[in-house]
Design a protein around this motif. Structure first.
Motif, mmCIF file in Angstrom:
data_model
loop_
_atom_site.group_PDB
_atom_site.id
_atom_site.type_symbol
_atom_site.label_atom_id
_atom_site.label_comp_id
_atom_site.label_asym_id
_atom_site.label_seq_id
_atom_site.Cartn_x
_atom_site.Cartn_y
_atom_site.Cartn_z
ATOM 1 N N HIS A 9 0.864 -1.363 -0.078
ATOM 2 C CA HIS A 9 -0.115 0.050 -0.060
ATOM 3 C C HIS A 9 0.774 1.233 0.155
ATOM 4 O O HIS A 9 0.299 2.361 -0.039
ATOM 5 C CB HIS A 9 -0.963 -0.087 1.188
ATOM 6 N N ILE A 10 2.116 1.313 -0.116
ATOM 7 C CA ILE A 10 3.161 2.147 0.062
ATOM 8 C C ILE A 10 3.885 2.774 -1.121
ATOM 9 O O ILE A 10 4.101 1.699 -1.869
ATOM 10 C CB ILE A 10 4.110 2.034 1.079
ATOM 11 N N LEU A 11 3.674 3.813 -1.757
ATOM 12 C CA LEU A 11 4.210 4.365 -2.825
ATOM 13 C C LEU A 11 5.431 5.302 -2.439
ATOM 14 O O LEU A 11 5.319 6.017 -1.858
ATOM 15 C CB LEU A 11 3.603 5.018 -3.682
ATOM 16 N N PHE A 12 6.821 4.609 -2.642
ATOM 17 C CA PHE A 12 8.004 5.227 -2.303
ATOM 18 C C PHE A 12 8.474 6.442 -3.302
ATOM 19 O O PHE A 12 8.285 5.662 -4.676
ATOM 20 C CB PHE A 12 9.238 4.321 -1.702
ATOM 21 N N LEU A 13 8.969 7.373 -3.040
ATOM 22 C CA LEU A 13 9.357 8.280 -4.262
ATOM 23 C C LEU A 13 10.371 9.152 -3.969
ATOM 24 O O LEU A 13 10.877 9.510 -2.254
ATOM 25 C CB LEU A 13 7.937 9.345 -4.601
ATOM 26 N N ASP A 14 11.071 9.809 -4.745
ATOM 27 C CA ASP A 14 12.173 10.922 -4.685
ATOM 28 C C ASP A 14 11.998 11.430 -5.844
ATOM 29 O O ASP A 14 11.621 11.239 -6.834
ATOM 30 C CB ASP A 14 13.371 10.037 -4.603
ATOM 31 N N ILE A 15 12.383 12.924 -5.588
ATOM 32 C CA ILE A 15 12.581 13.862 -6.985
ATOM 33 C C ILE A 15 13.884 14.294 -6.737
ATOM 34 O O ILE A 15 14.613 14.415 -5.879
ATOM 35 C CB ILE A 15 11.491 14.891 -6.844
ATOM 36 N N GLU A 16 13.995 14.877 -8.208
ATOM 37 C CA GLU A 16 15.424 15.527 -8.514
ATOM 38 C C GLU A 16 14.985 16.854 -9.107
ATOM 39 O O GLU A 16 14.079 16.913 -9.950
ATOM 40 C CB GLU A 16 16.371 15.064 -9.307
ATOM 41 N N THR A 17 15.643 17.959 -8.659
ATOM 42 C CA THR A 17 15.329 19.238 -9.102
ATOM 43 C C THR A 17 16.502 19.888 -9.484
ATOM 44 O O THR A 17 17.537 19.582 -8.809
ATOM 45 C CB THR A 17 14.773 20.217 -7.851
ATOM 46 N N VAL A 18 16.399 21.085 -10.372
ATOM 47 C CA VAL A 18 17.444 22.079 -10.963
ATOM 48 C C VAL A 18 16.812 23.523 -10.814
ATOM 49 O O VAL A 18 15.483 23.641 -10.715
ATOM 50 C CB VAL A 18 17.948 21.567 -12.037
ATOM 51 N N PRO A 19 17.733 24.416 -10.986
ATOM 52 C CA PRO A 19 17.200 25.769 -11.146
ATOM 53 C C PRO A 19 16.302 25.714 -12.457
ATOM 54 O O PRO A 19 16.507 25.155 -13.392
ATOM 55 C CB PRO A 19 18.447 26.462 -11.325
ATOM 56 N N VAL A 66 13.056 17.609 -12.419
ATOM 57 C CA VAL A 66 13.473 16.941 -13.817
ATOM 58 C C VAL A 66 13.199 15.522 -13.729
ATOM 59 O O VAL A 66 13.168 14.689 -14.622
ATOM 60 C CB VAL A 66 14.852 17.346 -14.007
ATOM 61 N N CYS A 67 13.080 14.778 -12.598
ATOM 62 C CA CYS A 67 12.811 13.524 -12.522
ATOM 63 C C CYS A 67 11.937 13.140 -11.169
ATOM 64 O O CYS A 67 12.155 13.589 -9.864
ATOM 65 C CB CYS A 67 14.237 12.753 -12.235
ATOM 66 N N ILE A 68 10.803 12.328 -11.231
ATOM 67 C CA ILE A 68 10.401 11.836 -10.089
ATOM 68 C C ILE A 68 10.603 10.280 -10.228
ATOM 69 O O ILE A 68 9.999 9.678 -11.194
ATOM 70 C CB ILE A 68 8.639 12.008 -9.989
ATOM 71 N N SER A 69 11.192 9.572 -9.224
ATOM 72 C CA SER A 69 11.151 8.119 -9.279
ATOM 73 C C SER A 69 10.200 7.501 -8.261
ATOM 74 O O SER A 69 10.119 8.100 -7.206
ATOM 75 C CB SER A 69 12.591 7.575 -9.021
ATOM 76 N N VAL A 70 9.886 6.468 -8.589
ATOM 77 C CA VAL A 70 8.861 5.904 -7.686
ATOM 78 C C VAL A 70 9.093 4.228 -7.410
ATOM 79 O O VAL A 70 9.687 3.859 -8.227
ATOM 80 C CB VAL A 70 7.451 5.913 -7.892
#
Length: 237
Positions: A9-19, A66-70
């Motif tokens: 039931h869990i969605l793990f995620l991380d994002i990467e950002t830039v200017p 620029v990226c969302i990983s799940v």
């Protein structure tokens, strides 16, 4: 108790950002002034607004995703696998794709989102960028009117704090002290802007982001007292 939560039931995620822009010079005069005001406290007198612009990606008002990983678990009896996938490229497109995932597969009240320092960074950043793009917030990110216990978010850094609000522990440090094998990464968060704008190598960023999702899931397993995933249990799709 964490052990009572169904891992599926869990969605793990991380994002990467830039200017949002490659350089300070690409901003119009009004945005330059606003950036000067926004960054003044953090940079103090050590940097000019222009020199500090490399770090603009940490603010949703001046950065972009620029990226969302799940990643998510699939359990079949005693067998447990962890599958990862990523949304990347143009921000408007990846935000809509991510929203479709939430609405299509993780919209139930039983579903939870989980990240490391995600309550402070990832979740609000995604929500703010969606609003900037005119995208209606999915239920899982719309917190208005919700009571604290109704918010469907987990945060491995918050779980590690045990109520100590002074404590910041990086994902890399937490993985190290919990005995979680460190994935081989050829970049870190401070290099994402350079890799994106100068090297134009988005694939490296996606790989880095997915590895952080795997590490977050491993940390969560250790916090539950569960066995860690083997490398063969992890699938990128």
């Amino acid at each position: 108790m964490l052990s009572r939560i169904n891992l599926e039931h869990i969605l793990f995620l991380d994002i990467e950002t830039v200017p949002e822009q490659e350089s300070f010079d690409a901003l119009n005069d009004e945005k330059k002034e606003l950036w000067d005001q926004k960054s003044k406290y953090q940079r103090k007198e050590d940097f000019t607004a222009e020199e500090f612009y490399d770090r603009a990606g940490i603010w949703a008002e001046f950065g972009k995703i620029v990226c969302i990983s799940v990643g998510y678990f699939r359990i079949n009896g005693e067998n447990k696998t962890f599958r990862t996938t990523s949304f990347y490229g143009e921000e408007d497109k990846l935000l809509k794709e991510f929203k479709n995932l939430l609405n299509g597969h993780f919209s139930s009240t039983k579903h939870l989102l989980c990240g490391h320092n995600a309550k402070e960074f990832d979740f609000p950043y995604i929500a703010r960028r969606m609003i900037i793009h005119g995208i209606e917030l999915p239920f899982k990110l719309n917190l208005f009117g919700k009571k604290p216990w109704e918010i469907p978010h987990l945060d491995t850094m918050e779980l590690w704090k045990f109520g100590d609000y002074k404590n910041f522990t990086s994902l890399k440090l937490l993985a190290n002290i919990l005995g979680i094998p460190s994935p081989k990464q050829d970049i870190d968060g401070s290099m994402v802007r350079e890799v994106y704008y100068e090297e134009k190598d988005l694939d490296r960023i996606v790989t880095y982001c997915e590895l952080d999702v795997v590490t977050t899931a491993q940390v969560f397993l250790r916090l539950r007292g569960d066995e860690l995933l083997d490398e063969s249990d992890i699938k990128s799709i």
